[in-house]
Design a protein around this motif. Sequence first.
Motif, PDB file in Angstrom:
ATOM      1  N   VAL A   8       0.833  -1.206   0.000  1.00  0.00           N
ATOM      2  CA  VAL A   8       0.000   0.000   0.000  1.00  0.00           C
ATOM      3  C   VAL A   8       0.867   1.255   0.000  1.00  0.00           C
ATOM      4  CG1 VAL A   8      -1.704   1.344   1.309  1.00  0.00           C
ATOM      5  CG2 VAL A   8      -2.012  -1.129   1.006  1.00  0.00           C
ATOM      6  N   ASP A   9       1.937   1.267   0.782  1.00  0.00           N
ATOM      7  CA  ASP A   9       2.823   2.426   0.799  1.00  0.00           C
ATOM      8  C   ASP A   9       3.496   2.637  -0.560  1.00  0.00           C
ATOM      9  OD1 ASP A   9       2.152   2.955   3.421  1.00  0.00           O
ATOM     10  OD2 ASP A   9       4.002   2.116   4.259  1.00  0.00           O
ATOM     11  N   ALA A  10       3.859   1.558  -1.231  1.00  0.00           N
ATOM     12  CA  ALA A  10       4.450   1.671  -2.567  1.00  0.00           C
ATOM     13  C   ALA A  10       3.422   2.223  -3.547  1.00  0.00           C
ATOM     14  CB  ALA A  10       4.961   0.314  -3.037  1.00  0.00           C
ATOM     15  N   TRP A  11       2.188   1.749  -3.451  1.00  0.00           N
ATOM     16  CA  TRP A  11       1.095   2.237  -4.304  1.00  0.00           C
ATOM     17  C   TRP A  11       0.887   3.735  -4.101  1.00  0.00           C
ATOM     18  CZ3 TRP A  11      -3.626   3.831  -2.046  1.00  0.00           C
ATOM     19  CH2 TRP A  11      -4.652   4.090  -2.942  1.00  0.00           C
ATOM     20  N   ARG A  12       0.961   4.183  -2.838  1.00  0.00           N
ATOM     21  CA  ARG A  12       0.787   5.607  -2.533  1.00  0.00           C
ATOM     22  C   ARG A  12       1.799   6.477  -3.282  1.00  0.00           C
ATOM     23  NH1 ARG A  12      -2.330   6.319   2.027  1.00  0.00           N
ATOM     24  NH2 ARG A  12      -2.492   4.523   3.399  1.00  0.00           N
TER      25      ARG A  12
ATOM     26  N   GLU B 127      -8.526   1.492   9.425  1.00  0.00           N
ATOM     27  CA  GLU B 127      -7.739   0.522  10.193  1.00  0.00           C
ATOM     28  C   GLU B 127      -6.447   0.160   9.484  1.00  0.00           C
ATOM     29  OE1 GLU B 127      -9.679  -1.626   6.992  1.00  0.00           O
ATOM     30  OE2 GLU B 127     -10.461  -0.148   8.369  1.00  0.00           O
ATOM     31  N   GLY B 128      -6.250   0.619   8.255  1.00  0.00           N
ATOM     32  CA  GLY B 128      -5.039   0.321   7.494  1.00  0.00           C
ATOM     33  C   GLY B 128      -5.200  -0.936   6.672  1.00  0.00           C
ATOM     34  N   PRO B 129      -4.162  -1.320   5.928  1.00  0.00           N
ATOM     35  CA  PRO B 129      -4.237  -2.457   5.021  1.00  0.00           C
ATOM     36  C   PRO B 129      -4.158  -3.807   5.717  1.00  0.00           C
ATOM     37  CG  PRO B 129      -2.073  -1.492   4.872  1.00  0.00           C
ATOM     38  CD  PRO B 129      -2.894  -0.621   5.794  1.00  0.00           C
ATOM     39  N   GLY B 130      -3.735  -3.845   6.977  1.00  0.00           N
ATOM     40  CA  GLY B 130      -3.482  -5.068   7.713  1.00  0.00           C
ATOM     41  C   GLY B 130      -4.620  -6.001   7.752  1.00  0.00           C
TER      42      GLY B 130
END
Length: 119
Positions: free
Chosen positions: A95-99, A116-119
């Motif tokens: 997800v951080d890479a996608w951002r 809640e985040g991607p977790g």
Amino acid sequence: MATIEDVLALGSELERSYPVHVYGRLKFRVKQIVYVAFSHDETVMEFAFPREEREALVGGQPEKFSLPAPSDMRFHWVRAQLSALEPAEARELVVDAWRMVVPVKVSRAYDLAHPEGPG
């Protein structure tokens, strides 16, 4: 221990993202920009990561992370051994890479939909 199955769905669930196979390797793209790529044997995940922060990440956890091949050092990439990651950690890295490759408004919309985040 994370596996490719832990992050596979993100390749098509994240807005504007889609999975592709290039020379037998699975990659996640937004338009033509690759932000995640897996090794042929699917044990290594390469992902977009801020260039100025990658030395600290790799130096702090060398059992998990490594720098990309010398030919890829000009790009914003880091490698991770999937077996050294927890599934939630692997999803967060994707997800951080996608951002890094989508507009801020798209990233913000994801945050609103997934507090809640991607977790």
